[in-house]
Scaffold this active site. Sequence first.
Site, short mmCIF file in Angstrom:
data_model
loop_
_atom_site.label_atom_id
_atom_site.label_comp_id
_atom_site.label_asym_id
_atom_site.label_seq_id
_atom_site.Cartn_x
_atom_site.Cartn_y
_atom_site.Cartn_z
N CYS A 78 -41.47 9.18 68.44
CA CYS A 78 -42.01 8.12 69.30
C CYS A 78 -41.28 6.80 69.10
O CYS A 78 -41.54 6.08 68.14
CB CYS A 78 -43.51 7.95 69.02
SG CYS A 78 -44.26 6.66 70.01
N CYS A 133 -43.59 3.70 69.23
CA CYS A 133 -44.41 3.47 68.03
C CYS A 133 -43.55 2.96 66.87
O CYS A 133 -43.97 2.09 66.12
CB CYS A 133 -45.11 4.75 67.56
SG CYS A 133 -45.67 5.84 68.86
N ASP A 134 -42.37 3.54 66.69
CA ASP A 134 -41.63 3.33 65.45
C ASP A 134 -40.32 2.55 65.59
O ASP A 134 -39.75 2.14 64.58
CB ASP A 134 -41.28 4.70 64.82
CG ASP A 134 -42.53 5.50 64.51
OD1 ASP A 134 -43.57 4.88 64.25
OD2 ASP A 134 -42.47 6.74 64.53
#
Length: 304
Positions: free
Chosen positions: A130, A133-134
């Site tokens: 992701c 997200c990261d």
Amino acid sequence: MYDVIIIGAGPGGMTAALYASRSDLSVLVIERGAPGGQLMNTSDVENYPGFDSITGPDLAVKMYENSSNFGATHTYGNVTRLENEGLVKKVYCDDEVYEAKTVIIASGSEHRKIGIPGEEKYAGRGVSYCAVCDGAFFKDRHLYVIGGGDSAVEEGLYLTQFASKVTIVHRREELRAQKILQDRAFKNEKINFMWNKVPVEITGDDKKITNLTLKDTKTDELTTVDAEGIFIYIGLDPLTEPFKELNITNEEGWIETNNHMETCIPGVYAIGDVRDTVLRQIATAVGDGSIAGQEVYKYITSID
Ligand SMILES: Cc1cc2nc3c(=O)[nH]c(=O)nc-3n(C[C@H](O)[C@H](O)[C@H](O)COP(=O)(O)OP(=O)(O)OC[C@H]3O[C@@H](n4cnc5c(N)ncnc54)[C@H](O)[C@@H]3O)c2cc1C
């Protein structure tokens, strides 16, 4: 007993909730994560009509608010089993059992894992599925993106805002992604490509990954490169474990339906990415959701 239980609050489930509740049916939406489904893992959406460009999470919030406008109830929970007792369907969810006249399965899919040594060990420590997200954790790092489809190229482009360099590793000689995404990637100075390569091992120290080993698909030659982050986008697997006993899936686990989104069990429907379908996108999930949301109304009025 609810008229409709919807399993999954992605774009498909939320649209089905909007349509069914607007027909004055009692609707329960069960979601085990944040409402939005894969939208929560998507950077920019540029192909959903009505928006030139919108982030996945922003679109998720809009869909969530919209889906609740006509009285649909959202609850948090992980569905583990669905039982068909004819006119009553039982949905097992954590410690609860909910009953409904109809069920719409909108559980979507998850990222396929490569299954190589180091992948699981370093998940969250350099291996990610992701970018949204990261990505921000990888400022000024050299990142590798595995895959050649839309998601790989789109998220690779997104990562260039943080990374010093992004290398897209693909097992073939050309990308599968849409032409517009390919053009952007080829023009982006931070992106380069490694063709005909598959990852075979991820290695690192106690804390994080340090290296990625790749195999050439033509020569079998192995290459080990320094890697500070690896983002994997190699395909999708259906989230259908709770529905296996119902015999509504095909050999690969996707749920088979007709054009009305009906499975072979009367009163059980499937929509969006979890369905055996030709295109897994927001617009198609939304289209499926609207059909199922309308079909449950017809079914319920026919049995009542
Ligand atoms: C990185 C990435 C980028 C993308 N970019 C685009 C794009 O630009 N444009 C586009 O149109 N599409 C894009 N897509 C695809 C799009 O996001 C999906 O097609 C769409 O989200 C499918 O919607 P859905 O409702 O079927 O499933 P999902 O969005 O997957 O939602 C399913 C929901 O069900 C929940 N769930 C699953 N199992 C259970 C259970 N047992 N109990 C309770 N809840 C459960 C999940 O937590 C999830 O929230 C992208 C996807 C990814 C991963």
